[in-house]
Design a protein around this motif. Structure first.
Motif, PDB file in Angstrom:
ATOM      1  N   GLU A 218      -3.029   4.430  -7.272  1.00 51.46           N
ATOM      2  CA  GLU A 218      -4.316   4.401  -7.337  1.00 51.46           C
ATOM      3  C   GLU A 218      -4.499   5.670  -6.224  1.00 51.46           C
ATOM      4  O   GLU A 218      -5.202   6.767  -6.850  1.00 51.46           O
ATOM      5  CB  GLU A 218      -5.606   4.157  -6.212  1.00 51.46           C
ATOM      6  N   ILE A 219      -3.235   5.931  -4.892  1.00 52.29           N
ATOM      7  CA  ILE A 219      -3.264   7.408  -4.493  1.00 52.29           C
ATOM      8  C   ILE A 219      -2.552   8.688  -5.154  1.00 52.29           C
ATOM      9  O   ILE A 219      -2.270   9.603  -4.864  1.00 52.29           O
ATOM     10  CB  ILE A 219      -1.703   7.053  -3.021  1.00 52.29           C
ATOM     11  N   TYR A 220      -1.444   7.563  -6.066  1.00 48.68           N
ATOM     12  CA  TYR A 220      -1.076   9.204  -6.734  1.00 48.68           C
ATOM     13  C   TYR A 220      -1.712   9.887  -7.635  1.00 48.68           C
ATOM     14  O   TYR A 220      -2.247  10.872  -8.301  1.00 48.68           O
ATOM     15  CB  TYR A 220       0.259   8.563  -7.446  1.00 48.68           C
ATOM     16  N   ARG A 221      -2.656   9.220  -8.389  1.00 47.66           N
ATOM     17  CA  ARG A 221      -3.529   9.808  -9.084  1.00 47.66           C
ATOM     18  C   ARG A 221      -4.479  11.017  -8.504  1.00 47.66           C
ATOM     19  O   ARG A 221      -4.773  11.399  -8.405  1.00 47.66           O
ATOM     20  CB  ARG A 221      -4.817   8.882  -9.828  1.00 47.66           C
ATOM     21  N   ALA A 222      -4.795  10.296  -6.945  1.00 50.37           N
ATOM     22  CA  ALA A 222      -5.641  11.199  -6.106  1.00 50.37           C
ATOM     23  C   ALA A 222      -5.152  12.853  -5.922  1.00 50.37           C
ATOM     24  O   ALA A 222      -5.267  14.178  -5.957  1.00 50.37           O
ATOM     25  CB  ALA A 222      -6.081  10.182  -5.339  1.00 50.37           C
ATOM     26  N   LEU A 223      -3.382  12.540  -5.714  1.00 47.22           N
ATOM     27  CA  LEU A 223      -2.366  13.684  -5.114  1.00 47.22           C
ATOM     28  C   LEU A 223      -2.036  14.502  -6.451  1.00 47.22           C
ATOM     29  O   LEU A 223      -2.356  15.790  -6.180  1.00 47.22           O
ATOM     30  CB  LEU A 223      -1.344  13.072  -5.079  1.00 47.22           C
ATOM     31  N   ALA A 224      -2.094  13.654  -7.885  1.00 51.61           N
ATOM     32  CA  ALA A 224      -2.201  14.423  -8.630  1.00 51.61           C
ATOM     33  C   ALA A 224      -3.082  15.503  -8.991  1.00 51.61           C
ATOM     34  O   ALA A 224      -3.194  16.638  -9.521  1.00 51.61           O
ATOM     35  CB  ALA A 224      -1.320  13.643  -9.692  1.00 51.61           C
ATOM     36  N   ALA A 225      -4.685  14.776  -8.709  1.00 51.64           N
ATOM     37  CA  ALA A 225      -6.184  15.468  -9.130  1.00 51.64           C
ATOM     38  C   ALA A 225      -6.075  16.191  -7.867  1.00 51.64           C
ATOM     39  O   ALA A 225      -6.731  17.227  -7.537  1.00 51.64           O
ATOM     40  CB  ALA A 225      -7.294  14.297  -9.073  1.00 51.64           C
ATOM     41  N   HIS A 226      -4.584  16.432  -6.116  1.00 52.47           N
ATOM     42  CA  HIS A 226      -5.241  17.820  -5.255  1.00 52.47           C
ATOM     43  C   HIS A 226      -6.035  17.051  -4.671  1.00 52.47           C
ATOM     44  O   HIS A 226      -6.969  17.648  -4.159  1.00 52.47           O
ATOM     45  CB  HIS A 226      -5.172  19.092  -6.051  1.00 52.47           C
ATOM     46  N   ASP A 227      -7.263  15.486  -4.855  1.00 52.38           N
ATOM     47  CA  ASP A 227      -7.949  15.351  -3.666  1.00 52.38           C
ATOM     48  C   ASP A 227      -7.270  15.113  -2.867  1.00 52.38           C
ATOM     49  O   ASP A 227      -7.488  13.580  -2.334  1.00 52.38           O
ATOM     50  CB  ASP A 227      -8.948  14.350  -5.047  1.00 52.38           C
ATOM     51  N   GLY A 228      -7.791  15.860  -1.789  1.00 53.05           N
ATOM     52  CA  GLY A 228      -7.155  15.566  -0.441  1.00 53.05           C
ATOM     53  C   GLY A 228      -7.944  14.679   0.225  1.00 53.05           C
ATOM     54  O   GLY A 228      -7.364  13.511   1.030  1.00 53.05           O
ATOM     55  N   ALA A 229      -9.814  14.290   0.197  1.00 51.65           N
ATOM     56  CA  ALA A 229     -10.508  13.517   0.568  1.00 51.65           C
ATOM     57  C   ALA A 229      -9.998  12.257  -0.247  1.00 51.65           C
ATOM     58  O   ALA A 229      -9.619  10.837   1.350  1.00 51.65           O
ATOM     59  CB  ALA A 229     -11.580  13.987   0.188  1.00 51.65           C
ATOM     60  N   GLU A 230      -9.256  11.491  -0.948  1.00 51.22           N
ATOM     61  CA  GLU A 230      -9.511  10.248  -1.892  1.00 51.22           C
ATOM     62  C   GLU A 230      -8.113   9.944  -1.519  1.00 51.22           C
ATOM     63  O   GLU A 230      -7.964   8.690  -1.121  1.00 51.22           O
ATOM     64  CB  GLU A 230      -9.831  10.925  -3.522  1.00 51.22           C
ATOM     65  N   ALA A 231      -7.047  10.297  -0.784  1.00 48.29           N
ATOM     66  CA  ALA A 231      -6.008  10.697  -1.259  1.00 48.29           C
ATOM     67  C   ALA A 231      -5.655   9.866   0.477  1.00 48.29           C
ATOM     68  O   ALA A 231      -5.203   8.977   0.644  1.00 48.29           O
ATOM     69  CB  ALA A 231      -5.419  11.716  -1.398  1.00 48.29           C
ATOM     70  N   SER A 232      -6.609  10.951   1.525  1.00 50.45           N
ATOM     71  CA  SER A 232      -6.742  10.297   3.341  1.00 50.45           C
ATOM     72  C   SER A 232      -7.267   8.886   2.449  1.00 50.45           C
ATOM     73  O   SER A 232      -6.451   8.156   3.573  1.00 50.45           O
ATOM     74  CB  SER A 232      -6.881  11.340   3.623  1.00 50.45           C
ATOM     75  N   ARG A 233      -8.210   8.622   2.249  1.00 52.74           N
ATOM     76  CA  ARG A 233      -9.108   7.078   2.312  1.00 52.74           C
ATOM     77  C   ARG A 233      -8.199   6.413   1.869  1.00 52.74           C
ATOM     78  O   ARG A 233      -8.096   5.142   2.673  1.00 52.74           O
ATOM     79  CB  ARG A 233     -10.278   7.487   1.704  1.00 52.74           C
ATOM     80  N   LEU A 234      -7.944   6.331   0.086  1.00 53.65           N
ATOM     81  CA  LEU A 234      -6.661   5.653   0.154  1.00 53.65           C
ATOM     82  C   LEU A 234      -5.469   5.214   0.355  1.00 53.65           C
ATOM     83  O   LEU A 234      -5.038   4.224   0.407  1.00 53.65           O
ATOM     84  CB  LEU A 234      -6.234   5.930  -1.686  1.00 53.65           C
ATOM     85  N   ILE A 235      -5.107   6.558   1.239  1.00 51.70           N
ATOM     86  CA  ILE A 235      -3.284   5.975   1.987  1.00 51.70           C
ATOM     87  C   ILE A 235      -3.873   5.398   2.923  1.00 51.70           C
ATOM     88  O   ILE A 235      -3.033   4.517   3.240  1.00 51.70           O
ATOM     89  CB  ILE A 235      -2.357   6.932   1.866  1.00 51.70           C
ATOM     90  N   ALA A 236      -4.715   5.371   4.248  1.00 52.08           N
ATOM     91  CA  ALA A 236      -5.305   4.863   5.173  1.00 52.08           C
ATOM     92  C   ALA A 236      -5.591   3.389   4.935  1.00 52.08           C
ATOM     93  O   ALA A 236      -5.012   2.642   5.443  1.00 52.08           O
ATOM     94  CB  ALA A 236      -6.437   5.572   5.831  1.00 52.08           C
ATOM     95  N   SER A 237      -6.888   3.580   3.811  1.00 51.56           N
ATOM     96  CA  SER A 237      -7.182   1.658   3.657  1.00 51.56           C
ATOM     97  C   SER A 237      -5.926   1.357   3.037  1.00 51.56           C
ATOM     98  O   SER A 237      -5.820   0.017   3.663  1.00 51.56           O
ATOM     99  CB  SER A 237      -7.655   1.579   1.908  1.00 51.56           C
ATOM    100  N   HIS A 238      -4.918   1.215   2.267  1.00 53.26           N
ATOM    101  CA  HIS A 238      -3.569   0.645   1.543  1.00 53.26           C
ATOM    102  C   HIS A 238      -2.940   0.534   2.750  1.00 53.26           C
ATOM    103  O   HIS A 238      -2.373  -0.924   2.944  1.00 53.26           O
ATOM    104  CB  HIS A 238      -2.950   2.044   0.736  1.00 53.26           C
ATOM    105  N   ILE A 239      -2.930   1.100   3.543  1.00 54.55           N
ATOM    106  CA  ILE A 239      -1.506   0.952   4.932  1.00 54.55           C
ATOM    107  C   ILE A 239      -2.772  -0.093   6.080  1.00 54.55           C
ATOM    108  O   ILE A 239      -1.614  -0.923   6.446  1.00 54.55           O
ATOM    109  CB  ILE A 239      -2.086   1.881   6.279  1.00 54.55           C
ATOM    110  N   GLN A 240      -3.997   0.025   6.616  1.00 56.66           N
ATOM    111  CA  GLN A 240      -4.623  -0.716   6.890  1.00 56.66           C
ATOM    112  C   GLN A 240      -4.644  -2.417   6.239  1.00 56.66           C
ATOM    113  O   GLN A 240      -4.686  -3.695   6.709  1.00 56.66           O
ATOM    114  CB  GLN A 240      -6.425  -0.355   7.434  1.00 56.66           C
ATOM    115  N   ASN A 241      -4.814  -2.149   4.844  1.00 58.79           N
ATOM    116  CA  ASN A 241      -4.995  -3.570   4.369  1.00 58.79           C
ATOM    117  C   ASN A 241      -3.953  -4.407   3.993  1.00 58.79           C
ATOM    118  O   ASN A 241      -3.862  -5.764   4.379  1.00 58.79           O
ATOM    119  CB  ASN A 241      -5.496  -3.776   2.773  1.00 58.79           C
TER     120      ASN A 241
END
Length: 260
Positions: A218-241
């Motif tokens: 999921e993080i990769y897909r956001a990065l490949a789409a150059h969606d910084g806000a979504e990549a930021s949200r996903l990586i933070a959620s992954h680390i926390q969860n």
């Protein structure tokens, strides 16, 4: 009669002689750091005098002074002429120093220190992911895909899995251009690799590893789409969860162990 040339000290002799005090000092540093970080020696306490420490550890004053200097460099104590060596408040300790972080983790029974490290990592990585999304090149994206594939091939080898996982995060952080953040997170990774066995076990089950791979896709897909806000949200959620699940499982295991 001994040949004078044979009795002359060599460069190796000098190196070994210089190394011994440092090696001996590390013994003193490790023990005193443990006493300070564990709270046996509290803020404001004055360490025993040099002669007392010499007697306790069986080392020379040179070794003891070297040890006190090392402790002071790490913010654990303050050496003042005429006043002795005083334990410093936790707020001024260098918490990312290898000795301090390693000792603090060893004594982290309630996992509060690990909590703090995870929080720092999460905050840094979410901002670096946001920045990286705009700058990832095709080669970077290919490397991220390969990291995910390596993770998926390593379900039965946690060390290999963890190595690929960290490589994924390193690519993202490197692309952010934030060298300071990268250095801090690398330090956290390096010294939390030896977390308590029950915490590591909680994160290395097949189910947990498969979830980690799914998160990274999921993080990769956001990065490949150059969606910084979504990549930021996903990586933070992954680390926390991921940390919350490890901690929950670790507490459950510890509770069962205490009852058994």
């Amino acid at each position: 009669m001994t040949d004078p040339q044979l009795s002359q000290p060599t460069a190796g002799d000098h190196a070994r002689a210089a190394w011994r005090p440092a090696r001996f000092a590390s013994v003193v540093v490790g023990e005193m750091a443990r006493r300070i970080i564990s709270g046996v020696l509290a803020t404001g306490d004055v360490l025993p005098t040099e002669p007392s420490l010499c007697a306790e550890f069986g080392f020379s004053r040179t070794v003891i002074r070297e040890a006190l200097k090392t402790l002071e460099e790490r913010g654990l104590v303050r050496v003042e002429q005429g006043r002795g060596t005083t334990v410093q408040p936790r707020a001024v300790w260098n918490m990312l120093d290898p000795l301090v972080i390693r000792t603090a983790l060893e004594l982290d029974e309630d996992m509060s220190f690990l909590d703090s490290l995870v929080t720092v990592r999460r905050v840094l990585e979410q901002e670096m992911a946001r920045a990286a999304a705009a700058g990832l090149a095709d080669d970077d994206l290919a490397t991220l895909r390969e990291c995910i594939d390596r993770m998926e091939r390593s379900y039965d080898d946690y060390e290999q899995f963890r190595e690929a996982d960290q490589a994924f995060h390193a690519v993202v952080m490197g692309a952010s251009g934030n060298e300071v953040g990268l250095t801090i997170v690398r330090t956290i990774h390096r010294h939390t690799g030896g977390t308590p066995p029950m915490i590591a076990a909680a994160g290395s089950s097949r189910e947990a590893l498969e979830e980690t791979v799914a998160d990274h896709r999921e993080i990769y897909r956001a990065l490949a789409a150059h969606d910084g806000a979504e990549a930021s949200r996903l990586i933070a959620s992954h680390i926390q969860n991921a940390w919350a699940e490890r901690k929950r499982a670790a507490w459950t295991e510890a509770k069962h162990a205490s009852v058994a």
